[in-house]
Design a protein around this motif. Structure first.
Motif, PDB file in Angstrom:
ATOM      1  N   HIS A 177      35.575  43.287  54.623  1.00  0.00           N
ATOM      2  CA  HIS A 177      35.507  42.408  53.447  1.00  0.00           C
ATOM      3  C   HIS A 177      35.154  43.169  52.178  1.00  0.00           C
ATOM      4  O   HIS A 177      35.632  42.833  51.094  1.00  0.00           O
ATOM      5  N   LYS A 178      34.337  44.236  52.298  1.00  0.00           N
ATOM      6  CA  LYS A 178      33.988  45.000  51.087  1.00  0.00           C
ATOM      7  C   LYS A 178      35.227  45.667  50.511  1.00  0.00           C
ATOM      8  O   LYS A 178      35.372  45.779  49.299  1.00  0.00           O
ATOM      9  N   TYR A 179      36.166  46.089  51.366  1.00  0.00           N
ATOM     10  CA  TYR A 179      37.389  46.708  50.872  1.00  0.00           C
ATOM     11  C   TYR A 179      38.359  45.668  50.328  1.00  0.00           C
ATOM     12  O   TYR A 179      39.111  45.947  49.391  1.00  0.00           O
ATOM     13  N   LEU A 180      38.313  44.476  50.872  1.00  0.00           N
ATOM     14  CA  LEU A 180      39.126  43.385  50.326  1.00  0.00           C
ATOM     15  C   LEU A 180      38.608  43.007  48.937  1.00  0.00           C
ATOM     16  O   LEU A 180      39.389  42.840  48.005  1.00  0.00           O
ATOM     17  N   ARG A 181      37.278  42.904  48.777  1.00  0.00           N
ATOM     18  CA  ARG A 181      36.691  42.621  47.452  1.00  0.00           C
ATOM     19  C   ARG A 181      37.065  43.719  46.462  1.00  0.00           C
ATOM     20  O   ARG A 181      37.399  43.446  45.304  1.00  0.00           O
ATOM     21  N   PHE A 182      36.982  44.977  46.907  1.00  0.00           N
ATOM     22  CA  PHE A 182      37.360  46.117  46.066  1.00  0.00           C
ATOM     23  C   PHE A 182      38.808  45.960  45.596  1.00  0.00           C
ATOM     24  O   PHE A 182      39.116  46.100  44.415  1.00  0.00           O
ATOM     25  N   ALA A 183      39.710  45.655  46.514  1.00  0.00           N
ATOM     26  CA  ALA A 183      41.137  45.515  46.175  1.00  0.00           C
ATOM     27  C   ALA A 183      41.355  44.367  45.194  1.00  0.00           C
ATOM     28  O   ALA A 183      42.140  44.492  44.247  1.00  0.00           O
ATOM     29  N   ILE A 184      40.670  43.258  45.402  1.00  0.00           N
ATOM     30  CA  ILE A 184      40.773  42.111  44.487  1.00  0.00           C
ATOM     31  C   ILE A 184      40.325  42.531  43.088  1.00  0.00           C
ATOM     32  O   ILE A 184      40.985  42.224  42.090  1.00  0.00           O
ATOM     33  N   ASN A 185      39.199  43.235  43.001  1.00  0.00           N
ATOM     34  CA  ASN A 185      38.696  43.693  41.700  1.00  0.00           C
ATOM     35  C   ASN A 185      39.683  44.625  41.008  1.00  0.00           C
ATOM     36  O   ASN A 185      39.889  44.534  39.796  1.00  0.00           O
ATOM     37  N   VAL A 186      40.312  45.514  41.778  1.00  0.00           N
ATOM     38  CA  VAL A 186      41.277  46.452  41.199  1.00  0.00           C
ATOM     39  C   VAL A 186      42.508  45.701  40.681  1.00  0.00           C
ATOM     40  O   VAL A 186      43.024  46.013  39.603  1.00  0.00           O
ATOM     41  N   VAL A 187      42.967  44.701  41.421  1.00  0.00           N
ATOM     42  CA  VAL A 187      44.100  43.889  40.949  1.00  0.00           C
ATOM     43  C   VAL A 187      43.731  43.187  39.646  1.00  0.00           C
ATOM     44  O   VAL A 187      44.514  43.194  38.685  1.00  0.00           O
ATOM     45  N   HIS A 188      42.536  42.595  39.586  1.00  0.00           N
ATOM     46  CA  HIS A 188      42.092  41.937  38.345  1.00  0.00           C
ATOM     47  C   HIS A 188      42.024  42.923  37.185  1.00  0.00           C
ATOM     48  O   HIS A 188      42.460  42.612  36.072  1.00  0.00           O
ATOM     49  N   ASP A 189      41.473  44.117  37.439  1.00  0.00           N
ATOM     50  CA  ASP A 189      41.368  45.138  36.392  1.00  0.00           C
ATOM     51  C   ASP A 189      42.748  45.549  35.888  1.00  0.00           C
ATOM     52  O   ASP A 189      42.977  45.665  34.681  1.00  0.00           O
ATOM     53  N   MET A 190      43.684  45.786  36.800  1.00  0.00           N
ATOM     54  CA  MET A 190      45.018  46.222  36.408  1.00  0.00           C
ATOM     55  C   MET A 190      45.742  45.104  35.661  1.00  0.00           C
ATOM     56  O   MET A 190      46.449  45.356  34.688  1.00  0.00           O
ATOM     57  N   ASP A 191      45.560  43.868  36.101  1.00  0.00           N
ATOM     58  CA  ASP A 191      46.152  42.712  35.420  1.00  0.00           C
ATOM     59  C   ASP A 191      45.666  42.656  33.968  1.00  0.00           C
ATOM     60  O   ASP A 191      46.457  42.544  33.029  1.00  0.00           O
ATOM     61  N   ALA A 192      44.356  42.767  33.784  1.00  0.00           N
ATOM     62  CA  ALA A 192      43.786  42.747  32.424  1.00  0.00           C
ATOM     63  C   ALA A 192      44.299  43.920  31.594  1.00  0.00           C
ATOM     64  O   ALA A 192      44.604  43.769  30.403  1.00  0.00           O
ATOM     65  N   HIS A 193      44.388  45.083  32.199  1.00  0.00           N
ATOM     66  CA  HIS A 193      44.891  46.268  31.503  1.00  0.00           C
ATOM     67  C   HIS A 193      46.336  46.061  31.036  1.00  0.00           C
ATOM     68  O   HIS A 193      46.676  46.385  29.888  1.00  0.00           O
ATOM     69  N   LEU A 194      47.178  45.525  31.910  1.00  0.00           N
ATOM     70  CA  LEU A 194      48.587  45.316  31.541  1.00  0.00           C
ATOM     71  C   LEU A 194      48.740  44.236  30.468  1.00  0.00           C
ATOM     72  O   LEU A 194      49.672  44.295  29.662  1.00  0.00           O
ATOM     73  N   LEU A 195      47.839  43.277  30.438  1.00  0.00           N
ATOM     74  CA  LEU A 195      47.897  42.233  29.405  1.00  0.00           C
ATOM     75  C   LEU A 195      47.597  42.808  28.016  1.00  0.00           C
ATOM     76  O   LEU A 195      48.045  42.266  27.007  1.00  0.00           O
ATOM     77  N   LYS A 196      46.840  43.890  27.951  1.00  0.00           N
ATOM     78  CA  LYS A 196      46.497  44.535  26.663  1.00  0.00           C
ATOM     79  C   LYS A 196      47.630  45.390  26.128  1.00  0.00           C
ATOM     80  O   LYS A 196      47.636  45.736  24.956  1.00  0.00           O
ATOM     81  N   GLU A 197      48.559  45.815  26.997  1.00  0.00           N
ATOM     82  CA  GLU A 197      49.632  46.717  26.572  1.00  0.00           C
ATOM     83  C   GLU A 197      50.631  46.022  25.668  1.00  0.00           C
ATOM     84  O   GLU A 197      50.923  44.878  25.767  1.00  0.00           O
TER      85      GLU A 197
END
Length: 161
Positions: free
Chosen positions: A141-161
């Motif tokens: 579950h800790k790796y699933l949470r990590f992956a979810i956080n990375v997806v959220h971070d990348m989503d936010a990053h792409l929205l700024k581009e």
């Protein structure tokens, strides 16, 4: 589906954990980052991913091997993986070859599948297939949470581009 890492003993039970993450950014752009622009993760998700380097192959080819340095649940870890890319179905998998994850799991494979939504955005399905080393080891579950956080971070990053 063959899983590798941590030995070839097939007598263990394979298990799965999964999650779905809604994204607002362009699904095709997000898929492209997950499939062949891993070098973008440290910039977009610096709290979680510190470094990604090509160990064998390149950034874009299925079968290439990369070494990730990241933080999961406050601990800095490494993950050496072999990437598989399925352009037709827009999924990318990372199979563990070495790293901290194999201290608890004899096999570990994480899959990101990106599905665009009409009108923009999309859905990212994250699936982790794993085999425990010991019956009392927890699910990843800790790796699933990590992956979810990375997806959220990348989503936010792409929205700024």
């Amino acid at each position: 589906m063959a899983l590798s890492g941590g030995g070839n003993n097939n007598s263990y039970k394979l298990e799965t954990v999964e999650a779905e993450v809604e994204i607002k950014s362009n699904a095709d752009k997000l898929y492209k980052v997950f499939s062949n622009q891993h070098h973008a993760f440290p910039k977009a998700s610096s709290d979680h991913v510190h470094d990604v380097v090509v160990h064998e192959g390149d950034w874009e080819t299925s079968g290439s091997i990369k070494l990730w340095t990241y933080t999961a649940d406050g601990n800095v870890e490494i993950f050496k993986e072999k990437v598989e890319i399925d352009e037709a179905n827009k999924w990318v998998s990372f199979t563990a070859l070495e790293g901290h994850v194999l201290e608890q799991y004899r096999s570990y494979k994480i899959i990101f599948q990106v599905t665009p939504k009409s009108g923009g955005g999309g859905l990212v399905k994250i699936t982790i297939h794993y085999g425990k080393l010991n019956d009392n080891d927890p699910p990843p579950h800790k790796y699933l949470r990590f992956a979810i956080n990375v997806v959220h971070d990348m989503d936010a990053h792409l929205l700024k581009e």
